[in-house]
Design a protein around this motif. Structure first.
Motif, PDB file in Angstrom:
ATOM      1  N   VAL A 213       0.839  -1.200   0.000  1.00  0.00           N
ATOM      2  CA  VAL A 213       0.000   0.000   0.000  1.00  0.00           C
ATOM      3  C   VAL A 213       0.876   1.253   0.000  1.00  0.00           C
ATOM      4  CG1 VAL A 213      -1.650   1.349   1.370  1.00  0.00           C
ATOM      5  CG2 VAL A 213      -1.972  -1.122   1.091  1.00  0.00           C
ATOM      6  N   ALA A 214       1.884   1.271   0.860  1.00  0.00           N
ATOM      7  CA  ALA A 214       2.782   2.422   0.930  1.00  0.00           C
ATOM      8  C   ALA A 214       3.478   2.655  -0.406  1.00  0.00           C
ATOM      9  CB  ALA A 214       3.809   2.225   2.043  1.00  0.00           C
ATOM     10  N   GLU A 215       3.906   1.580  -1.043  1.00  0.00           N
ATOM     11  CA  GLU A 215       4.559   1.703  -2.342  1.00  0.00           C
ATOM     12  C   GLU A 215       3.599   2.238  -3.397  1.00  0.00           C
ATOM     13  OE1 GLU A 215       6.447  -1.975  -3.483  1.00  0.00           O
ATOM     14  OE2 GLU A 215       7.707  -1.971  -1.696  1.00  0.00           O
ATOM     15  N   GLU A 216       2.379   1.722  -3.413  1.00  0.00           N
ATOM     16  CA  GLU A 216       1.423   2.135  -4.431  1.00  0.00           C
ATOM     17  C   GLU A 216       1.017   3.600  -4.259  1.00  0.00           C
ATOM     18  OE1 GLU A 216      -2.610   0.600  -6.619  1.00  0.00           O
ATOM     19  OE2 GLU A 216      -1.360  -0.791  -5.493  1.00  0.00           O
ATOM     20  N   LEU A 217       0.860   4.032  -3.002  1.00  0.00           N
ATOM     21  CA  LEU A 217       0.486   5.421  -2.736  1.00  0.00           C
ATOM     22  C   LEU A 217       1.709   6.350  -2.700  1.00  0.00           C
ATOM     23  CD1 LEU A 217      -2.222   4.958   0.046  1.00  0.00           C
ATOM     24  CD2 LEU A 217      -2.580   5.452  -2.391  1.00  0.00           C
ATOM     25  N   GLN A 218       2.887   5.770  -2.710  1.00  0.00           N
ATOM     26  CA  GLN A 218       4.149   6.508  -2.617  1.00  0.00           C
ATOM     27  C   GLN A 218       4.186   7.362  -1.351  1.00  0.00           C
ATOM     28  OE1 GLN A 218       4.885   8.525  -6.336  1.00  0.00           O
ATOM     29  NE2 GLN A 218       5.065   6.600  -7.432  1.00  0.00           N
TER      30      GLN A 218
ATOM     31  N   GLN B 204      -7.368  -5.002  -2.450  1.00  0.00           N
ATOM     32  CA  GLN B 204      -7.047  -4.155  -3.603  1.00  0.00           C
ATOM     33  C   GLN B 204      -8.241  -3.282  -3.988  1.00  0.00           C
ATOM     34  OE1 GLN B 204      -3.980  -3.850  -5.495  1.00  0.00           O
ATOM     35  NE2 GLN B 204      -5.141  -2.051  -6.130  1.00  0.00           N
ATOM     36  N   VAL B 205      -9.438  -3.854  -3.945  1.00  0.00           N
ATOM     37  CA  VAL B 205     -10.649  -3.105  -4.294  1.00  0.00           C
ATOM     38  C   VAL B 205     -10.838  -1.919  -3.352  1.00  0.00           C
ATOM     39  CG1 VAL B 205     -13.175  -3.258  -4.412  1.00  0.00           C
ATOM     40  CG2 VAL B 205     -11.777  -5.105  -5.317  1.00  0.00           C
ATOM     41  N   LYS B 206     -10.574  -2.120  -2.058  1.00  0.00           N
ATOM     42  CA  LYS B 206     -10.731  -1.037  -1.077  1.00  0.00           C
ATOM     43  C   LYS B 206      -9.704   0.069  -1.324  1.00  0.00           C
ATOM     44  CE  LYS B 206     -14.097  -2.835   1.239  1.00  0.00           C
ATOM     45  NZ  LYS B 206     -15.432  -2.240   1.153  1.00  0.00           N
ATOM     46  N   LEU B 207      -8.486  -0.309  -1.692  1.00  0.00           N
ATOM     47  CA  LEU B 207      -7.473   0.696  -1.998  1.00  0.00           C
ATOM     48  C   LEU B 207      -7.890   1.491  -3.229  1.00  0.00           C
ATOM     49  CD1 LEU B 207      -4.767   2.052  -1.445  1.00  0.00           C
ATOM     50  CD2 LEU B 207      -3.690   0.248  -2.811  1.00  0.00           C
ATOM     51  N   ASP B 208      -8.395   0.818  -4.243  1.00  0.00           N
ATOM     52  CA  ASP B 208      -8.861   1.503  -5.448  1.00  0.00           C
ATOM     53  C   ASP B 208     -10.008   2.460  -5.131  1.00  0.00           C
ATOM     54  OD1 ASP B 208      -6.967   0.106  -6.930  1.00  0.00           O
ATOM     55  OD2 ASP B 208      -8.407  -1.399  -7.637  1.00  0.00           O
ATOM     56  N   GLU B 209     -10.939   2.030  -4.282  1.00  0.00           N
ATOM     57  CA  GLU B 209     -12.057   2.892  -3.870  1.00  0.00           C
ATOM     58  C   GLU B 209     -11.544   4.103  -3.099  1.00  0.00           C
ATOM     59  OE1 GLU B 209     -14.638   0.334  -1.627  1.00  0.00           O
ATOM     60  OE2 GLU B 209     -15.372  -0.699  -3.416  1.00  0.00           O
ATOM     61  N   TYR B 210     -10.577   3.885  -2.217  1.00  0.00           N
ATOM     62  CA  TYR B 210      -9.991   4.975  -1.438  1.00  0.00           C
ATOM     63  C   TYR B 210      -9.371   6.019  -2.371  1.00  0.00           C
ATOM     64  CZ  TYR B 210      -6.650   7.439   1.512  1.00  0.00           C
ATOM     65  OH  TYR B 210      -5.921   8.423   2.147  1.00  0.00           O
ATOM     66  N   ILE B 211      -8.627   5.560  -3.369  1.00  0.00           N
ATOM     67  CA  ILE B 211      -7.995   6.472  -4.320  1.00  0.00           C
ATOM     68  C   ILE B 211      -9.059   7.223  -5.122  1.00  0.00           C
ATOM     69  CG2 ILE B 211      -6.563   6.585  -6.401  1.00  0.00           C
ATOM     70  CD1 ILE B 211      -4.973   4.166  -5.176  1.00  0.00           C
ATOM     71  N   ASP B 212     -10.092   6.518  -5.577  1.00  0.00           N
ATOM     72  CA  ASP B 212     -11.181   7.159  -6.313  1.00  0.00           C
ATOM     73  C   ASP B 212     -11.856   8.236  -5.465  1.00  0.00           C
ATOM     74  OD1 ASP B 212     -10.681   5.535  -8.516  1.00  0.00           O
ATOM     75  OD2 ASP B 212     -12.335   4.145  -8.058  1.00  0.00           O
ATOM     76  N   ASP B 213     -12.085   7.940  -4.185  1.00  0.00           N
ATOM     77  CA  ASP B 213     -12.696   8.912  -3.273  1.00  0.00           C
ATOM     78  C   ASP B 213     -11.821  10.153  -3.117  1.00  0.00           C
ATOM     79  OD1 ASP B 213     -14.883   7.269  -2.898  1.00  0.00           O
ATOM     80  OD2 ASP B 213     -14.224   6.533  -0.930  1.00  0.00           O
ATOM     81  N   LEU B 214     -10.513   9.967  -3.077  1.00  0.00           N
ATOM     82  CA  LEU B 214      -9.605  11.113  -2.973  1.00  0.00           C
ATOM     83  C   LEU B 214      -9.720  12.014  -4.197  1.00  0.00           C
ATOM     84  CD1 LEU B 214      -6.366   9.564  -1.430  1.00  0.00           C
ATOM     85  CD2 LEU B 214      -8.068  11.010  -0.310  1.00  0.00           C
ATOM     86  N   TYR B 215      -9.854  11.407  -5.378  1.00  0.00           N
ATOM     87  CA  TYR B 215     -10.045  12.200  -6.596  1.00  0.00           C
ATOM     88  C   TYR B 215     -11.343  13.000  -6.529  1.00  0.00           C
ATOM     89  CZ  TYR B 215      -6.124  10.398  -9.317  1.00  0.00           C
ATOM     90  OH  TYR B 215      -4.868  10.105  -9.780  1.00  0.00           O
ATOM     91  N   VAL B 216     -12.408  12.381  -6.041  1.00  0.00           N
ATOM     92  CA  VAL B 216     -13.696  13.062  -5.924  1.00  0.00           C
ATOM     93  C   VAL B 216     -13.587  14.223  -4.939  1.00  0.00           C
ATOM     94  CG1 VAL B 216     -16.086  12.793  -5.115  1.00  0.00           C
ATOM     95  CG2 VAL B 216     -15.059  11.055  -6.595  1.00  0.00           C
TER      96      VAL B 216
END
Length: 76
Positions: free
Chosen positions: A10-15, A45-57
């Motif tokens: 997770v840390a790597e993916e979010l940098q 993985q799905v939850k991380l993707d949702e978290y990232i999508d929410d940040l964009y919103v």
């Protein structure tokens, strides 16, 4: 791609740092589960993707508010 990610993944993916990834999980901002006797965290993985999508919103809403001249409620 695996269904579950370690906090290192997770840390790597979010940098971000491990400490930041751990803080997101412990605060509940990023949903995760603890596995095994040592209680190692796993993030789906799905939850991380949702978290990232929410940040964009959220970011888009802040940008729209700035365009409209609305008062800022958080740092931008």
């Amino acid at each position: 791609m695996p269904r579950f990610l370690t906090l290192t993944d997770v840390a790597e993916e979010l940098q971000v740092s491990m400490a930041q990834a751990r803080a997101l999980v412990r605060s509940g901002e990023l949903p995760a589960i603890q596995i095994g006797g040592r209680g190692q965290w796993r993030v789906e993985q799905v939850k991380l993707d949702e978290y990232i999508d929410d940040l964009y919103v959220q970011q888009a809403a802040k940008a729209e508010a700035r365009k409209a001249g609305a008062p800022q409620t958080e740092d931008a």
